[in-house]
Design an enzyme around this catalytic site. Sequence first.
Site, PDB file in Angstrom:
ATOM      1  N   CYS A 173      -1.283   8.404   7.541  1.00  0.00           N
ATOM      2  CA  CYS A 173      -2.610   8.056   7.033  1.00  0.00           C
ATOM      3  C   CYS A 173      -3.505   7.598   8.184  1.00  0.00           C
ATOM      4  O   CYS A 173      -3.041   6.913   9.112  1.00  0.00           O
ATOM      5  CB  CYS A 173      -2.492   6.916   6.029  1.00  0.00           C
ATOM      6  SG  CYS A 173      -1.611   7.364   4.526  1.00  0.00           S
ATOM      7  N   CYS A 196       0.845  -1.202   0.000  1.00  0.00           N
ATOM      8  CA  CYS A 196       0.000   0.000   0.000  1.00  0.00           C
ATOM      9  C   CYS A 196       0.883   1.255   0.000  1.00  0.00           C
ATOM     10  O   CYS A 196       0.663   2.177  -0.791  1.00  0.00           O
ATOM     11  CB  CYS A 196      -0.926  -0.037   1.216  1.00  0.00           C
ATOM     12  SG  CYS A 196      -2.171   1.271   1.252  1.00  0.00           S
ATOM     13  N   CYS A 197       1.906   1.299   0.869  1.00  0.00           N
ATOM     14  CA  CYS A 197       2.816   2.453   0.900  1.00  0.00           C
ATOM     15  C   CYS A 197       3.587   2.586  -0.413  1.00  0.00           C
ATOM     16  O   CYS A 197       3.819   3.703  -0.882  1.00  0.00           O
ATOM     17  CB  CYS A 197       3.811   2.325   2.054  1.00  0.00           C
ATOM     18  SG  CYS A 197       3.172   2.810   3.669  1.00  0.00           S
ATOM     19  N   CYS A 248       7.530   4.175   6.016  1.00  0.00           N
ATOM     20  CA  CYS A 248       6.689   3.934   4.835  1.00  0.00           C
ATOM     21  C   CYS A 248       7.502   3.579   3.596  1.00  0.00           C
ATOM     22  O   CYS A 248       6.936   3.216   2.574  1.00  0.00           O
ATOM     23  CB  CYS A 248       5.851   5.169   4.560  1.00  0.00           C
ATOM     24  SG  CYS A 248       6.818   6.678   4.490  1.00  0.00           S
ATOM     25  N   CYS A 301      -3.566   3.946   9.584  1.00  0.00           N
ATOM     26  CA  CYS A 301      -2.293   3.427  10.102  1.00  0.00           C
ATOM     27  C   CYS A 301      -1.708   4.314  11.208  1.00  0.00           C
ATOM     28  O   CYS A 301      -0.514   4.241  11.498  1.00  0.00           O
ATOM     29  CB  CYS A 301      -1.273   3.302   8.972  1.00  0.00           C
ATOM     30  SG  CYS A 301      -1.842   2.241   7.645  1.00  0.00           S
TER      31      CYS A 301
HETATM   32  S1  SF4 Z   1       0.426   4.611   5.683  1.00  0.00           S
HETATM   33 FE1  SF4 Z   1      -1.164   3.000   5.592  1.00  0.00          FE
HETATM   34  S2  SF4 Z   1      -2.839   3.798   4.311  1.00  0.00           S
HETATM   35 FE2  SF4 Z   1      -1.021   5.140   4.040  1.00  0.00          FE
HETATM   36  S3  SF4 Z   1      -0.055   4.380   2.202  1.00  0.00           S
HETATM   37 FE3  SF4 Z   1       0.948   3.342   3.941  1.00  0.00          FE
HETATM   38  S4  SF4 Z   1      -0.207   1.429   4.350  1.00  0.00           S
HETATM   39 FE4  SF4 Z   1      -1.435   2.733   2.942  1.00  0.00          FE
END
Ligand code: SF4
Length: 243
Positions: A213, A130-131, A239, A216
């Site tokens: 985010c 996701c990151c 991240c 998280c």
């Molecule tokens: S901090 Fe969480 S929601 Fe944001 S990009 Fe990374 S995994 Fe995705």
Amino acid sequence: MTTPAQEAGEAQEAEKAARLRELAERAGRELEDAPALEILSWAARTFGERFCVTSSMEDAVVAHLAARARPGVDVVFLDTGYHFPETIGTRDAVDAVMDVRVITLTPRRTVAEQDAEHGPRLHDRNPDLCCALRKVAPLEEGLTGYDAWATGLRRDESPTRAGTPVVGWDERRRKVKVSPIARWTQDDVDAYVAEHGVLTNPLLTDGYASVGCAPCTRRVLEGEDARAGRWAGRTKTECGLHG
Ligand code: SF4
């Protein structure tokens, strides 16, 4: 097959990277004890329009310092689609009242498109992916036109950041990475905010010590380090932007 023109281009790029790297390493040594404003003034003088600041909109301290060094400086913000409304509000306030140019980067896919491709709540199942999709890739693309970028990293934030140089070499992006407040403590940040009336994210007065985010990030508990509320309960601490 690589053409001679491509080879020449690659050689030029490699030569430029070697030059920037040497510049970064020398500046890191020479500016280690310099005030943050002097470090940013050096970056502004050296790179001009090819220098930007990145901000998570936790606070606008580095953006404020950079605007003093170079009025109208580019401030790059990554809108992952998962931010708290307070973070977006801070970004808008910075854009409205500070002498900077806010540039908002977005991932290639919306959250809905990502959900359709990878399933919902990828951040719970595979936060690294996701990151990578929502932070690392857009920043990589967004920094293409710059030779140097500044961050708000501080050595006291976590053990993984303890060795942050004030100016260093970002090998992955082949750019100079400037961390003007690397030597600052939270008290230094608070004092600068109070002295200059700098915008801060309202969540910082609501139990959050580090703002990322929404899915998280949680509030920190007494005695925890500032980044303990990020990806809490997981081994993940960064991240990937600063790896
Ligand atoms: S901090 Fe969480 S929601 Fe944001 S990009 Fe990374 S995994 Fe995705």
